[in-house]
Design an enzyme around this catalytic site. Structure first.
Site, mmCIF file in Angstrom:
data_model
loop_
_atom_site.group_PDB
_atom_site.id
_atom_site.type_symbol
_atom_site.label_atom_id
_atom_site.label_comp_id
_atom_site.label_asym_id
_atom_site.label_seq_id
_atom_site.Cartn_x
_atom_site.Cartn_y
_atom_site.Cartn_z
ATOM 1 N N LYS A 108 0.848 -1.203 0.000
ATOM 2 C CA LYS A 108 0.000 0.000 0.000
ATOM 3 C C LYS A 108 0.881 1.251 0.000
ATOM 4 O O LYS A 108 2.069 1.182 0.312
ATOM 5 C CB LYS A 108 -0.928 -0.012 1.219
ATOM 6 C CG LYS A 108 -0.221 0.036 2.555
ATOM 7 C CD LYS A 108 -1.236 0.036 3.688
ATOM 8 C CE LYS A 108 -0.541 0.137 5.035
ATOM 9 N NZ LYS A 108 -1.484 0.340 6.124
ATOM 10 N N ARG A 135 -9.970 0.581 15.292
ATOM 11 C CA ARG A 135 -9.897 1.187 13.958
ATOM 12 C C ARG A 135 -10.936 0.598 13.019
ATOM 13 O O ARG A 135 -11.698 1.326 12.402
ATOM 14 C CB ARG A 135 -8.479 0.986 13.401
ATOM 15 C CG ARG A 135 -8.205 1.725 12.118
ATOM 16 C CD ARG A 135 -6.742 1.750 11.748
ATOM 17 N NE ARG A 135 -6.250 0.512 11.172
ATOM 18 C CZ ARG A 135 -5.045 0.386 10.596
ATOM 19 N NH1 ARG A 135 -4.238 1.425 10.538
ATOM 20 N NH2 ARG A 135 -4.659 -0.758 10.098
ATOM 21 N N HIS A 189 -5.695 -6.648 13.347
ATOM 22 C CA HIS A 189 -4.414 -5.933 13.303
ATOM 23 C C HIS A 189 -3.990 -5.579 14.715
ATOM 24 O O HIS A 189 -4.825 -5.181 15.536
ATOM 25 C CB HIS A 189 -4.587 -4.675 12.446
ATOM 26 C CG HIS A 189 -3.293 -4.043 12.028
ATOM 27 N ND1 HIS A 189 -2.221 -4.760 11.546
ATOM 28 C CD2 HIS A 189 -2.904 -2.736 12.015
ATOM 29 C CE1 HIS A 189 -1.228 -3.924 11.250
ATOM 30 N NE2 HIS A 189 -1.621 -2.694 11.523
ATOM 31 N N ARG A 209 1.416 -10.594 7.243
ATOM 32 C CA ARG A 209 1.217 -9.406 6.378
ATOM 33 C C ARG A 209 2.364 -8.438 6.647
ATOM 34 O O ARG A 209 2.380 -7.773 7.684
ATOM 35 C CB ARG A 209 -0.087 -8.686 6.746
ATOM 36 C CG ARG A 209 -1.357 -9.461 6.591
ATOM 37 C CD ARG A 209 -2.552 -8.535 6.793
ATOM 38 N NE ARG A 209 -2.491 -7.779 8.030
ATOM 39 C CZ ARG A 209 -3.032 -8.166 9.184
ATOM 40 N NH1 ARG A 209 -3.688 -9.305 9.277
ATOM 41 N NH2 ARG A 209 -2.927 -7.408 10.271
ATOM 42 N N TYR A 257 17.425 30.835 3.654
ATOM 43 C CA TYR A 257 16.325 31.689 4.135
ATOM 44 C C TYR A 257 16.460 31.939 5.630
ATOM 45 O O TYR A 257 16.720 31.029 6.407
ATOM 46 C CB TYR A 257 14.981 31.016 3.887
ATOM 47 C CG TYR A 257 14.583 30.969 2.435
ATOM 48 C CD1 TYR A 257 14.368 32.149 1.723
ATOM 49 C CD2 TYR A 257 14.420 29.751 1.795
ATOM 50 C CE1 TYR A 257 14.000 32.106 0.385
ATOM 51 C CE2 TYR A 257 14.046 29.702 0.460
ATOM 52 C CZ TYR A 257 13.842 30.883 -0.244
ATOM 53 O OH TYR A 257 13.484 30.849 -1.559
ATOM 54 N N CYS A 306 15.562 24.485 1.541
ATOM 55 C CA CYS A 306 14.669 25.151 0.590
ATOM 56 C C CYS A 306 13.748 24.092 -0.016
ATOM 57 O O CYS A 306 13.911 22.904 0.236
ATOM 58 C CB CYS A 306 15.456 25.819 -0.519
ATOM 59 S SG CYS A 306 16.843 26.811 0.042
ATOM 60 N N ASP A 319 13.665 23.044 -3.109
ATOM 61 C CA ASP A 319 14.346 22.175 -4.082
ATOM 62 C C ASP A 319 15.830 22.017 -3.830
ATOM 63 O O ASP A 319 16.509 21.339 -4.600
ATOM 64 C CB ASP A 319 14.210 22.766 -5.504
ATOM 65 C CG ASP A 319 12.842 23.312 -5.758
ATOM 66 O OD1 ASP A 319 11.914 22.520 -5.849
ATOM 67 O OD2 ASP A 319 12.702 24.555 -5.822
HETATM 68 C C1 LIG Z 1 -3.661 -4.112 8.292
HETATM 69 C C2 LIG Z 1 -2.181 -4.055 8.091
HETATM 70 N N1 LIG Z 1 -1.486 -5.188 8.039
HETATM 71 C C3 LIG Z 1 -0.136 -5.182 7.864
HETATM 72 C C4 LIG Z 1 0.561 -4.014 7.731
HETATM 73 C C5 LIG Z 1 2.070 -4.052 7.522
HETATM 74 O O1 LIG Z 1 2.768 -3.539 8.611
HETATM 75 P P1 LIG Z 1 4.361 -3.557 8.601
HETATM 76 O O2 LIG Z 1 4.803 -2.645 7.523
HETATM 77 O O3 LIG Z 1 4.740 -3.080 9.946
HETATM 78 O O4 LIG Z 1 4.778 -4.955 8.343
HETATM 79 C C6 LIG Z 1 -0.123 -2.796 7.784
HETATM 80 C C7 LIG Z 1 0.609 -1.541 7.677
HETATM 81 O O5 LIG Z 1 0.363 -0.560 8.246
HETATM 82 C C8 LIG Z 1 -1.542 -2.826 7.973
HETATM 83 O O6 LIG Z 1 -2.248 -1.700 8.034
#
Ligand SMILES: Cc1ncc(COP(=O)(O)O)c(C=O)c1O
Length: 365
Positions: free
Chosen positions: A36, A134, A163, A218, A262, A307, A309
């Site tokens: 993601k 969440r 999670h 995950r 700046y 800055c 850039d």
């Molecule tokens: C639902 C869920 N699973 C797994 C992950 C992966 O987490 P990580 O990058 O700490 O392995 C995320 C990341 O935020 C997540 O939102």
């Protein structure tokens, strides 16, 4: 082809492949690579391909649009959308064989109405909120919820997940969430409703809490070679994948008292070599004190305000225009890693990499 970019990212795909393979080997569990947020700024498609060639079976994204891009580019692996999906996205998820997260009765009504209209079944993973506040149904509501899903006749439940809120820490919540998850899972199991894919662990849990591994881990951070905790090195089998480089734009000897940047917040007390690097907060570095870069194998402090850039750096000697500057990565014996920047900015590594602007070209090596 010559690289004429003033600044660029180098992403080492073989590190991502070998990190994925190491994770699968060391956890003994199938891997869902979390890609993601454009794989936390590394490039979702390239990271997805590299993780798959390391053995990842699943991909995880936050939004349906991210899944669409992967499918449009030929990725056939199962994809789970972790976040909200609405309207035609649900129809398209069915058509593109993308799995959605089903976190609530509201989503159930919406999903089953869309699936009925399309005349096909939607594949989902149920989400249970075991204590992150969440997303998901409460553990005690899971069994009646799963029955409603089954009764809808439109939805195939392929997974169950939750999670962890504090897996990076030694926190009492981890055990509490795990127990709630196991109890919720048992309620499905006892009624013959256990789905194929049960998953709970992110990077930290996959490493430190083996009992959270279930059928799938995950993982985002560790696939990319980012640390789990910024103060704890990963085992040597995991390699960093991201470097950020630039070319020195100029280097001049400024006289004593000649202010820099700046607000003139830096004034050299004697003559100094000051280099200009074509990277600024418009690229995703933060306009905060404490930035450094590596030039000539030495760490050099950024001076004055960043800055949009460009930034200015105090150098121990003159360097020619075009000299390689490392913002993240290694040069000679020195390195600056994502966790070092996260420590300076007091934020997460993902916050550092995800905010690197798309205008910085990605070069895959
Ligand atoms: C639902 C869920 N699973 C797994 C992950 C992966 O987490 P990580 O990058 O700490 O392995 C995320 C990341 O935020 C997540 O939102």
């Amino acid at each position: 082809m010559t690289n004429n970019n003033p600044t660029w990212l180098e992403i080492n795909l073989s590190a991502i492949t070998s990190n994925s393979a190491a994770l699968i080997r060391e956890t003994g569990t199938p891997l869902m690579a979390i890609v993601k947020g454009d794989a936390y700024g590394h490039g979702a498609l390239q990271v997805a391909r590299a993780a798959i060639s390391g053995g990842a079976q699943w991909l995880g994204v936050a939004r349906f649009g991210e899944a669409r891009i992967l499918r449009q580019n030929g990725i056939q692996a199962p994809i789970l959308v972790l976040g909200l999906a609405l309207g035609e996205e649900v129809d398209e998820a069915i058509a593109r064989n993308v799995t959605l997260t089903l976190p609530s009765r509201e989503s159930l009504e919406h999903f089953s109405a869309r699936a009925k209209a399309v005349g096909a079944k939607l594949r989902v993973h149920l989400k249970v909120d075991t204590g992150m506040g969440r997303q998901g149904v409460f553990p005690d509501d899971l069994l009646p919820f799963a029955r409603e899903v089954q009764d809808s006749g439109q939805i195939i439940v392929d997974g169950l997940y939750s999670h962890l809120a504090a897996a990076e820490e030694t926190h009492a919540a981890n055990e509490i969430q795990l127990e709630r998850f196991k109890k919720a899972l048992a309620s499905l199991q006892e009624n013959g409703l256990r789905p194929r894919w049960v998953h709970l662990a992110n990077s930290a849990a996959a490493f430190y809490l083996p009992q959270t591994r279930f059928d799938l881990v995950r993982v985002g951070n560790v696939v990319l070679g980012l640390r789990i905790r910024i103060d704890q090195p990963l085992p040597e089998s995991y390699l960093p994948s991201l470097s950020w480089k630039a070319k020195l734009a100029s280097c001049r000897r400024l006289p004593a008292g000649w202010g820099v940047g700046y607000g003139l917040t830096y004034i050299p007390s004697g003559e100094e070599w000051i280099g200009v690097v074509p990277v600024g907060y418009g690229d995703g570095l933060r306009r905060m004190p404490g930035n450094q870069v590596i030039i000539g194998g030495q760490k050099c402090p950024v001076v004055g305000r960043l800055c949009l850039d460009q930034l200015m750096v105090r150098l121990p000697q003159a360097y020619p225009m075009g000299e390689e500057v490392v913002i993240i990565g290694q040069q000679g014996d020195e390195s600056i890693r994502v966790h070092d920047l996260a420590a300076v900015y007091q934020t997460s590594q993902v916050d550092v990499t995800t905010l690197i602007n798309q205008r910085v070209p990605h070069i895959y090596v």
